[in-house]
Write a protein that holds these residues in place. Structure first.
Motif, PDB file in Angstrom:
ATOM      1  N   UNK A 102      10.522   3.923   4.939  1.00 21.07           N
ATOM      2  CA  UNK A 102      10.091   5.315   4.809  1.00 21.07           C
ATOM      3  C   UNK A 102       8.881   5.436   3.881  1.00 21.07           C
ATOM      4  N   UNK A 103       8.887   4.665   2.803  1.00 26.90           N
ATOM      5  CA  UNK A 103       7.771   4.718   1.855  1.00 26.90           C
ATOM      6  C   UNK A 103       6.491   4.199   2.504  1.00 26.90           C
ATOM      7  N   UNK A 104       6.631   3.113   3.235  1.00 23.40           N
ATOM      8  CA  UNK A 104       5.455   2.570   3.914  1.00 23.40           C
ATOM      9  C   UNK A 104       4.947   3.545   4.968  1.00 23.40           C
ATOM     10  N   UNK A 105       5.861   4.164   5.708  1.00 20.09           N
ATOM     11  CA  UNK A 105       5.463   5.131   6.733  1.00 20.09           C
ATOM     12  C   UNK A 105       4.700   6.296   6.105  1.00 20.09           C
ATOM     13  N   UNK A 106       5.143   6.724   4.932  1.00 20.92           N
ATOM     14  CA  UNK A 106       4.442   7.814   4.237  1.00 20.92           C
ATOM     15  C   UNK A 106       3.030   7.382   3.846  1.00 20.92           C
ATOM     16  N   UNK A 107       2.904   6.165   3.291  1.00 24.45           N
ATOM     17  CA  UNK A 107       1.577   5.692   2.888  1.00 24.45           C
ATOM     18  C   UNK A 107       0.648   5.581   4.090  1.00 24.45           C
ATOM     19  N   UNK A 163      -3.049   7.198   4.875  1.00 25.43           N
ATOM     20  CA  UNK A 163      -4.256   6.472   5.285  1.00 25.43           C
ATOM     21  C   UNK A 163      -4.861   7.109   6.537  1.00 25.43           C
ATOM     22  N   UNK A 164      -4.017   7.387   7.521  1.00 26.83           N
ATOM     23  CA  UNK A 164      -4.528   7.954   8.778  1.00 26.83           C
ATOM     24  C   UNK A 164      -5.191   9.306   8.539  1.00 26.83           C
ATOM     25  N   UNK A 165      -4.575  10.114   7.690  1.00 25.82           N
ATOM     26  CA  UNK A 165      -5.155  11.422   7.400  1.00 25.82           C
ATOM     27  C   UNK A 165      -6.490  11.279   6.671  1.00 25.82           C
ATOM     28  N   UNK A 166      -6.536  10.360   5.708  1.00 25.04           N
ATOM     29  CA  UNK A 166      -7.758  10.206   4.917  1.00 25.04           C
ATOM     30  C   UNK A 166      -8.898   9.644   5.764  1.00 25.04           C
ATOM     31  N   UNK A 167      -8.592   8.660   6.611  1.00 24.65           N
ATOM     32  CA  UNK A 167      -9.642   7.992   7.375  1.00 24.65           C
ATOM     33  C   UNK A 167      -9.910   8.636   8.736  1.00 24.65           C
ATOM     34  N   UNK A 168      -9.259   9.745   9.026  1.00 26.11           N
ATOM     35  CA  UNK A 168      -9.511  10.438  10.289  1.00 26.11           C
ATOM     36  C   UNK A 168     -10.989  10.832  10.371  1.00 26.11           C
ATOM     37  N   UNK A 213      -6.492   1.620  11.990  1.00 25.27           N
ATOM     38  CA  UNK A 213      -5.516   2.607  12.466  1.00 25.27           C
ATOM     39  C   UNK A 213      -4.562   3.061  11.364  1.00 25.27           C
ATOM     40  N   UNK A 214      -4.780   2.564  10.128  1.00 23.49           N
ATOM     41  CA  UNK A 214      -3.981   3.023   9.002  1.00 23.49           C
ATOM     42  C   UNK A 214      -2.747   2.208   8.706  1.00 23.49           C
ATOM     43  N   UNK A 215      -2.616   1.027   9.296  1.00 19.57           N
ATOM     44  CA  UNK A 215      -1.444   0.194   9.047  1.00 19.57           C
ATOM     45  C   UNK A 215      -1.709  -0.779   7.903  1.00 19.57           C
ATOM     46  N   UNK A 216      -0.737  -0.908   7.004  1.00 17.99           N
ATOM     47  CA  UNK A 216      -0.865  -1.871   5.923  1.00 17.99           C
ATOM     48  C   UNK A 216      -0.734  -3.286   6.472  1.00 17.99           C
ATOM     49  N   UNK A 217      -1.588  -4.181   5.964  1.00 19.01           N
ATOM     50  CA  UNK A 217      -1.582  -5.552   6.455  1.00 19.01           C
ATOM     51  C   UNK A 217      -1.300  -6.576   5.381  1.00 19.01           C
TER      52      UNK A 217
END
Length: 384
Positions: free
Chosen positions: A217-222, A226-231, A372-376
């Motif tokens: 859940x925490x990762x999904x929130x982060x 990211x997606x909102x910021x980099x849109x 796409x906003x995914x943590x790697x």
């Protein structure tokens, strides 16, 4: 109306209740807040300490509402890297409270310090520097009350070092601990025993509304952040020979030409994207897999004590902070790719042309984030 009654009403416990105020009917919170704000200390520096899911952010918003409603110029330092709500992702953010807020994300951001990760681990010194610099900025804004929200990292050696150092450096007037049983006593005990008249330790219970969130859940929130910021972001080519690069060895030494790098490629049995001489050895960027046995051959032939070897892919998709000539963060980006031979790279960022023209430096983080906003995952700071 006496001062305590006035504070209670302003916080939302009386008839003048406003949106977002008084959502936490914890009487201990109310009393602690009244005692803190009624003290003669100015500026008040309130350091919130607690494990994950104890209600630190909710308490921060509660205190911000109460202090602001009492007529005090109030600021919040959001140093909770993993679940930050003020400023860009991967940063310690500063917000000024203009009125009642439901959550910290409602507070107006005015300054951010780039850290480049979603936790302080591996970046303890950077995290402490970020918190202190942001606190100093809040005081420059004339804040009478500064509320410092922190991460939930409270167990282990890193937590002890980080929290103790941060408390010592920030010198809060009040250390407010959200405790479950005795889970914070190992951090609080030294300050209790010290008994400094300049800092009071205040223990309050965990919010009864606090709920445990999973790591997923925490990762999904982060990733949503990211997606909102980099849109709407676009790739911007940056000439690394014209901007200052921080937190990397790249381009800090004397670069080798192709002829000088060719023997290194033979020794390592790989393509060498970049190599440079350093006062204490060499920095080599390999493109693909390499033969570690080649390091000893290079040291012997070149007469250097150390060869700092890394892969080109370590630089890809790193979160980065873009700053102006005064070191002020303009925005955050993702280093999409690096052309080491041309000394250029592509940074994906929402900054417009005007802001990009002001970029004078780039701070590289350790967290990888895809377009796409995914943590790697993370690299080690020494990898670059």
């Amino acid at each position: 109306m006496n001062s305590r009654r006035s504070l209670a009403v302003a916080a939302g416990f009386g008839p003048r209740r406003r949106a977002g105020e008084g959502k936490e009917p914890v009487k201990e919170w109310k009393k602690a807040a009244e005692d803190i704000l009624s003290s003669g200390d100015r500026p008040l520096k309130i350091f919130l300490l607690g494990a994950l899911d104890t209600g630190k952010t909710t308490l921060a918003a509660f205190l911000a509402n109460l202090a602001s409603a009492a007529g005090l110029k109030t600021a919040v330092v959001d140093a909770d890297l993993g679940q930050s709500e003020i400023g860009p992702p991967g940063c310690v953010g500063l917000g000024l409270v203009d009125g009642p807020v439901e959550r910290l994300r409602d507070i107006r951001p005015v300054y951010s310090y780039f850290v480049g990760s979603n936790s302080p681990e591996l970046l303890s010194f950077t995290t402490v520097t970020a918190a202190k610099t942001t606190l100093d900025r809040a005081l420059l804004y004339g804040a009478e009350v500064v509320i410092i929200d922190t991460t939930g990292l409270v167990w282990g050696r890193t937590a002890r070092f980080l929290k103790s150092t941060k408390i010592e450096l920030l010198a809060p007037t009040h250390l407010v601990a959200l405790e479950r049983a005795l889970d914070l006593e190992h951090l609080l005990r030294p300050w209790d025993l010290l008994g400094s008249p300049g800092m009071r330790v205040v223990r309050v219970p965990v919010s009864p509304k606090a709920t445990d969130r999973s790591r997923h859940d925490r990762r999904a929130h982060r990733e949503k952040v990211y997606r909102q910021y980099f849109a709407g972001s676009s790739g911007r080519e940056v000439d690394f020979s014209k901007v200052a690069l921080f937190r990397t060895t790249y381009l800090t030494g004397r670069s080798m030409d192709a002829a000088q790098a060719e023997p290194l490629a033979r020794d390592l049995r790989c393509d060498v994207a970049h190599a440079e001489w350093l006062p204490d050895g060499m920095f080599v960027v390999a493109d693909g897999y390499f033969d570690l046995d080649g390091l000893d051959r290079i040291k012997e032939r070149e007469g250097v004590p150390e060869v700092f070897l890394t892969k080109a892919e370590k630089f890809e998709n790193l979160l980065c902070g873009l700053v102006d000539r005064d070191g002020i963060l303009l925005g955050v980006g993702v280093l999409g790719s690096v052309d080491f031979r041309r000394r250029k790279g592509v940074v994906v960022t929402p900054l417009d042309d005007s802001a990009m023209a002001r970029v004078a430096g780039i701070h590289l983080g350790i967290l990888k984030v895809s377009p796409s906003g995914e943590e790697g995952g993370k690299i080690h700071p020494n990898d670059i």
